[in-house]
Design a protein around this motif. Structure first.
Motif, PDB file in Angstrom:
ATOM      1  N   ASP A 177       0.833  -1.201   0.000  1.00 27.23           N
ATOM      2  CA  ASP A 177       0.000   0.000   0.000  1.00 27.23           C
ATOM      3  C   ASP A 177       0.869   1.253   0.000  1.00 27.23           C
ATOM      4  OD1 ASP A 177      -2.694   1.414   0.533  1.00 27.23           O
ATOM      5  OD2 ASP A 177      -1.451   2.098   2.211  1.00 27.23           O
ATOM      6  N   ALA A 178       1.950   1.244   0.797  1.00 27.96           N
ATOM      7  CA  ALA A 178       2.849   2.402   0.868  1.00 27.96           C
ATOM      8  C   ALA A 178       3.509   2.659  -0.484  1.00 27.96           C
ATOM      9  CB  ALA A 178       3.909   2.175   1.946  1.00 27.96           C
ATOM     10  N   TYR A 179       3.878   1.593  -1.173  1.00 29.44           N
ATOM     11  CA  TYR A 179       4.489   1.745  -2.496  1.00 29.44           C
ATOM     12  C   TYR A 179       3.501   2.357  -3.481  1.00 29.44           C
ATOM     13  CZ  TYR A 179       6.516   0.349  -7.012  1.00 29.44           C
ATOM     14  OH  TYR A 179       7.018   0.346  -8.298  1.00 29.44           O
ATOM     15  N   GLN A 180       2.285   1.850  -3.488  1.00 32.88           N
ATOM     16  CA  GLN A 180       1.287   2.399  -4.405  1.00 32.88           C
ATOM     17  C   GLN A 180       0.957   3.841  -4.074  1.00 32.88           C
ATOM     18  OE1 GLN A 180      -1.760  -0.889  -5.773  1.00 32.88           O
ATOM     19  NE2 GLN A 180      -1.142  -1.341  -3.667  1.00 32.88           N
ATOM     20  N   SER A 181       0.893   4.170  -2.803  1.00 27.44           N
ATOM     21  CA  SER A 181       0.637   5.562  -2.409  1.00 27.44           C
ATOM     22  C   SER A 181       1.758   6.469  -2.891  1.00 27.44           C
ATOM     23  CB  SER A 181       0.500   5.668  -0.883  1.00 27.44           C
ATOM     24  OG  SER A 181      -0.642   4.963  -0.428  1.00 27.44           O
ATOM     25  N   GLY A 182       3.002   5.979  -2.802  1.00 27.52           N
ATOM     26  CA  GLY A 182       4.136   6.764  -3.281  1.00 27.52           C
ATOM     27  C   GLY A 182       4.078   6.986  -4.780  1.00 27.52           C
ATOM     28  N   LEU A 183       3.689   5.943  -5.504  1.00 34.80           N
ATOM     29  CA  LEU A 183       3.558   6.084  -6.958  1.00 34.80           C
ATOM     30  C   LEU A 183       2.451   7.072  -7.323  1.00 34.80           C
ATOM     31  CD1 LEU A 183       3.912   2.362  -8.105  1.00 34.80           C
ATOM     32  CD2 LEU A 183       5.580   4.200  -8.456  1.00 34.80           C
ATOM     33  N   GLU A 184       1.354   7.025  -6.594  1.00 34.18           N
ATOM     34  CA  GLU A 184       0.259   7.959  -6.860  1.00 34.18           C
ATOM     35  C   GLU A 184       0.694   9.395  -6.618  1.00 34.18           C
ATOM     36  OE1 GLU A 184      -3.207   4.663  -5.781  1.00 34.18           O
ATOM     37  OE2 GLU A 184      -2.457   6.045  -4.263  1.00 34.18           O
ATOM     38  N   LYS A 185       1.484   9.616  -5.568  1.00 35.01           N
ATOM     39  CA  LYS A 185       2.008  10.964  -5.311  1.00 35.01           C
ATOM     40  C   LYS A 185       2.996  11.382  -6.390  1.00 35.01           C
ATOM     41  CE  LYS A 185       1.534  11.521  -0.322  1.00 35.01           C
ATOM     42  NZ  LYS A 185       2.214  12.011   0.893  1.00 35.01           N
ATOM     43  N   ALA A 186       3.853  10.450  -6.810  1.00 30.12           N
ATOM     44  CA  ALA A 186       4.812  10.753  -7.872  1.00 30.12           C
ATOM     45  C   ALA A 186       4.098  11.098  -9.164  1.00 30.12           C
ATOM     46  CB  ALA A 186       5.747   9.561  -8.074  1.00 30.12           C
ATOM     47  N   ASP A 187       3.026  10.368  -9.452  1.00 31.91           N
ATOM     48  CA  ASP A 187       2.248  10.624 -10.659  1.00 31.91           C
ATOM     49  C   ASP A 187       1.612  12.012 -10.606  1.00 31.91           C
ATOM     50  OD1 ASP A 187       1.128   9.794 -13.180  1.00 31.91           O
ATOM     51  OD2 ASP A 187      -0.774   9.496 -12.159  1.00 31.91           O
ATOM     52  N   ALA A 188       1.118  12.386  -9.429  1.00 35.97           N
ATOM     53  CA  ALA A 188       0.500  13.708  -9.271  1.00 35.97           C
ATOM     54  C   ALA A 188       1.515  14.828  -9.486  1.00 35.97           C
ATOM     55  CB  ALA A 188      -0.131  13.818  -7.884  1.00 35.97           C
ATOM     56  N   LYS A 189       2.783  14.543  -9.223  1.00 35.87           N
ATOM     57  CA  LYS A 189       3.856  15.527  -9.425  1.00 35.87           C
ATOM     58  C   LYS A 189       4.354  15.549 -10.868  1.00 35.87           C
ATOM     59  CE  LYS A 189       5.862  15.055  -4.762  1.00 35.87           C
ATOM     60  NZ  LYS A 189       7.074  14.619  -4.024  1.00 35.87           N
ATOM     61  N   GLY A 190       3.856  14.615 -11.666  1.00 35.93           N
ATOM     62  CA  GLY A 190       4.295  14.554 -13.050  1.00 35.93           C
ATOM     63  C   GLY A 190       5.561  13.756 -13.269  1.00 35.93           C
ATOM     64  N   LEU A 191       5.979  12.955 -12.264  1.00 32.00           N
ATOM     65  CA  LEU A 191       7.178  12.136 -12.422  1.00 32.00           C
ATOM     66  C   LEU A 191       6.888  10.935 -13.319  1.00 32.00           C
ATOM     67  CD1 LEU A 191       8.665  12.056  -8.797  1.00 32.00           C
ATOM     68  CD2 LEU A 191       9.155  13.651 -10.653  1.00 32.00           C
ATOM     69  N   ARG A 250      -6.719  -0.824  -8.370  1.00 32.80           N
ATOM     70  CA  ARG A 250      -5.789   0.252  -8.001  1.00 32.80           C
ATOM     71  C   ARG A 250      -4.441   0.050  -8.688  1.00 32.80           C
ATOM     72  NH1 ARG A 250      -3.272   1.518  -1.980  1.00 32.80           N
ATOM     73  NH2 ARG A 250      -2.398   3.589  -2.466  1.00 32.80           N
ATOM     74  N   TRP A 251      -3.910  -1.175  -8.617  1.00 31.39           N
ATOM     75  CA  TRP A 251      -2.623  -1.411  -9.259  1.00 31.39           C
ATOM     76  C   TRP A 251      -2.732  -1.308 -10.769  1.00 31.39           C
ATOM     77  CZ3 TRP A 251       2.137  -0.690  -8.878  1.00 31.39           C
ATOM     78  CH2 TRP A 251       2.959  -1.136  -9.916  1.00 31.39           C
ATOM     79  N   GLN A 252      -3.783  -1.829 -11.342  1.00 28.35           N
ATOM     80  CA  GLN A 252      -3.930  -1.807 -12.789  1.00 28.35           C
ATOM     81  C   GLN A 252      -3.946  -0.380 -13.329  1.00 28.35           C
ATOM     82  OE1 GLN A 252      -3.748  -4.457 -14.855  1.00 28.35           O
ATOM     83  NE2 GLN A 252      -3.288  -5.628 -12.997  1.00 28.35           N
ATOM     84  N   ALA A 253      -4.533   0.531 -12.549  1.00 27.92           N
ATOM     85  CA  ALA A 253      -4.540   1.942 -12.962  1.00 27.92           C
ATOM     86  C   ALA A 253      -3.122   2.504 -12.975  1.00 27.92           C
ATOM     87  CB  ALA A 253      -5.429   2.756 -12.029  1.00 27.92           C
ATOM     88  N   LEU A 254      -2.317   2.133 -11.984  1.00 26.61           N
ATOM     89  CA  LEU A 254      -0.927   2.587 -11.943  1.00 26.61           C
ATOM     90  C   LEU A 254      -0.116   1.956 -13.074  1.00 26.61           C
ATOM     91  CD1 LEU A 254      -0.367   2.474  -8.089  1.00 26.61           C
ATOM     92  CD2 LEU A 254      -0.127   4.516  -9.526  1.00 26.61           C
ATOM     93  N   ALA A 255      -0.385   0.685 -13.335  1.00 27.58           N
ATOM     94  CA  ALA A 255       0.334  -0.002 -14.411  1.00 27.58           C
ATOM     95  C   ALA A 255       0.080   0.677 -15.754  1.00 27.58           C
ATOM     96  CB  ALA A 255      -0.074  -1.470 -14.461  1.00 27.58           C
ATOM     97  N   ARG A 256      -1.144   1.147 -15.950  1.00 29.28           N
ATOM     98  CA  ARG A 256      -1.451   1.844 -17.203  1.00 29.28           C
ATOM     99  C   ARG A 256      -0.696   3.160 -17.316  1.00 29.28           C
ATOM    100  NH1 ARG A 256      -6.621  -0.413 -16.107  1.00 29.28           N
ATOM    101  NH2 ARG A 256      -7.321   1.482 -15.032  1.00 29.28           N
ATOM    102  N   ARG A 257      -0.260   3.692 -16.179  1.00 30.06           N
ATOM    103  CA  ARG A 257       0.540   4.922 -16.172  1.00 30.06           C
ATOM    104  C   ARG A 257       2.034   4.635 -16.291  1.00 30.06           C
ATOM    105  NH1 ARG A 257      -1.425   9.524 -17.202  1.00 30.06           N
ATOM    106  NH2 ARG A 257      -0.186  10.636 -15.637  1.00 30.06           N
ATOM    107  N   GLY A 258       2.372   3.349 -16.456  1.00 25.47           N
ATOM    108  CA  GLY A 258       3.773   2.975 -16.660  1.00 25.47           C
ATOM    109  C   GLY A 258       4.468   2.409 -15.442  1.00 25.47           C
ATOM    110  N   ALA A 259       3.746   2.229 -14.332  1.00 30.86           N
ATOM    111  CA  ALA A 259       4.374   1.746 -13.104  1.00 30.86           C
ATOM    112  C   ALA A 259       4.775   0.280 -13.216  1.00 30.86           C
ATOM    113  CB  ALA A 259       3.429   1.926 -11.919  1.00 30.86           C
ATOM    114  N   HIS A 260       5.841  -0.065 -12.493  1.00 31.16           N
ATOM    115  CA  HIS A 260       6.322  -1.448 -12.429  1.00 31.16           C
ATOM    116  C   HIS A 260       5.938  -2.057 -11.087  1.00 31.16           C
ATOM    117  CE1 HIS A 260       8.770  -1.031 -16.066  1.00 31.16           C
ATOM    118  NE2 HIS A 260       9.181   0.135 -15.592  1.00 31.16           N
ATOM    119  N   VAL A 261       5.650  -3.364 -11.106  1.00 28.95           N
ATOM    120  CA  VAL A 261       5.281  -4.025  -9.859  1.00 28.95           C
ATOM    121  C   VAL A 261       6.454  -4.009  -8.883  1.00 28.95           C
ATOM    122  CG1 VAL A 261       3.566  -5.552 -10.904  1.00 28.95           C
ATOM    123  CG2 VAL A 261       5.955  -6.306 -10.723  1.00 28.95           C
TER     124      VAL A 261
END
Length: 372
Positions: A177-191, A250-261
């Motif tokens: 959960d912490a990893y996904q939350s970090g990715l969501e914050k990174a995505d919001a920053k445009g990383l 939740r993960w699938q949405a991040l994966a579509r943004r380019g995130a790695h498991v």
């Protein structure tokens, strides 16, 4: 000589070496292990560095330079350890490039004395990433309660993280959960999420060590039948938890943004009990998209006589759950075991770190320029 390590790799298990030293780097031994034993990553921890630097091989020149500069012992330790990690990163860089950043990784841990301080852990992670200054470095953060928000904030800054000292299934879910939350914050920053990687180091052998000790104290046939089963059951259920997370929306949405498991990593895979096969925590934890970081003795044993029979994780979940549930029936508290292991893990690394500081300080004094 079998080719068990190649078969392990073919099954989707990345082989990482749980060791590093200046001598291993400069002698070419690390490079040989990459070429000959399918090693594609390196992990370190305070205990590994304490043994390496206290052993002295290859560190005297740098220690003498640091002594001449009059640096603090804290700075000296960080200069030495980050130099080793930086050099190892350079050796593994071709693997990093060839696997698009998945492997070719080298991990360095935050000061374990900061394990219960979120802000200090984040600050240390930023500093380590800056000092090593290599894209294939992982910063290791322990999965304590204070470590969870630190993981989120570090990932949110685009720093790749190896989460360490995971013992419990509930804590592992919190780590994911912490990893996904970090990715969501990174995505919001445009990383760029594709540039961020993570592994979650789930510790294995120490679980059997602690639970087997408690089973021995009970001295019943039921207790004896459970010996050597808990660690594998715990790790296999962790993989089940991982599968559930990566299948979720939740993960699938991040994966579509380019995130790695965040790959599960089996840590502490050296067998402590000589009654068990010395490759137990390798051959019985084979599953796709995992990492097994092995001490050198375990790597050599697997290379020599490991029997890789395919996936040994999926399809075992029902039995794994039954094995853990059976512990309660003989009076062993899973929750107490995993908390004790986490507390001991942090304490052991802190002790190694303090020993490293003490031995380095003694060397700095010995090598300090003598006054005229």
């Amino acid at each position: 000589m079998t080719d068990a390590l190649k078969r392990l790799t073919d099954e989707g298990v990345a082989i990482w070496l749980d060791d590093l030293s200046r001598k291993r780097i400069t002698s070419g031994e690390l490079g040989e292990q990459l070429d000959e034993q399918h090693v594609v990553g390196v992990t370190t921890n305070p205990t590994i560095f304490q043994k390496a630097i206290s052993g002295g091989d290859g560190y005297e020149e740098q220690l003498a330079d640091l002594a001449a500069r009059g640096v603090t012992v804290e700075e000296a330790v960080r200069m030495i350890t980050t130099a080793d990690v930086r050099d190892a990163c350079d050796i593994l860089r071709p693997l990093y490039d060839a696997t698009d950043g998945q492997d070719g990784r080298v991990s360095i841990e935050v000061d374990p004395r900061l394990a219960h301080d979120t802000k200090a852990t984040v600050a240390e992670a930023k500093q380590l990433a800056w000092l090593v200054d290599r894209p294939n470095a992982f910063v290791k953060i322990p999965a304590t309660k204070a470590g969870l928000p630190a993981i989120t904030e570090t990932i949110a800054r685009g720093i790749s993280v190896n989460v360490t000292l995971i013992f419990s299934l509930d804590r592992y879910r919190e780590v994911m959960d912490a990893y996904q939350s970090g990715l969501e914050k990174a995505d919001a920053k445009g990383l760029d999420l594709a540039a961020i990687r993570s592994v979650a180091s789930f510790f294995v052998s120490r679980v059997d060590t602690e639970i087997d000790k408690r089973l021995d104290e009970r001295n019943t046939h039921q207790a004896k039948d459970l010996k050597g089963k808990a660690a594998l059951a715990n790790a296999r259920l962790a993989y089940q938890a991982y599968e559930k997370v990566v299948a979720a929306d939740r993960w699938q949405a991040l994966a579509r943004r380019g995130a790695h498991v965040q790959r599960p990593l089996w840590a502490s895979t050296g067998v402590k009990d000589p009654a068990y096969p010395d490759t137990l925590y390798v051959t019985e934890l084979v599953a796709p998209n995992t990492v097994n970081t092995m001490p050198e003795a375990t790597l050599e044993a697997t290379d020599d006589h490991g029997e890789i029979t395919g996936d040994t994780v999926r399809g075992t979940y029902k039995q794994a759950r039954a094995d853990l549930d059976a512990l309660a029936a003989v009076g062993i508290s899973y929750d107490d075991v995993v908390q004790v292991l986490e507390d001991e893990g942090v304490e052991k690394f802190a002790t190694s770190w303090n020993e490293l500081l003490s031995s380095t300080e003694a060397e700095l004094r010995r090598l300090a320029p003598k006054e005229a």
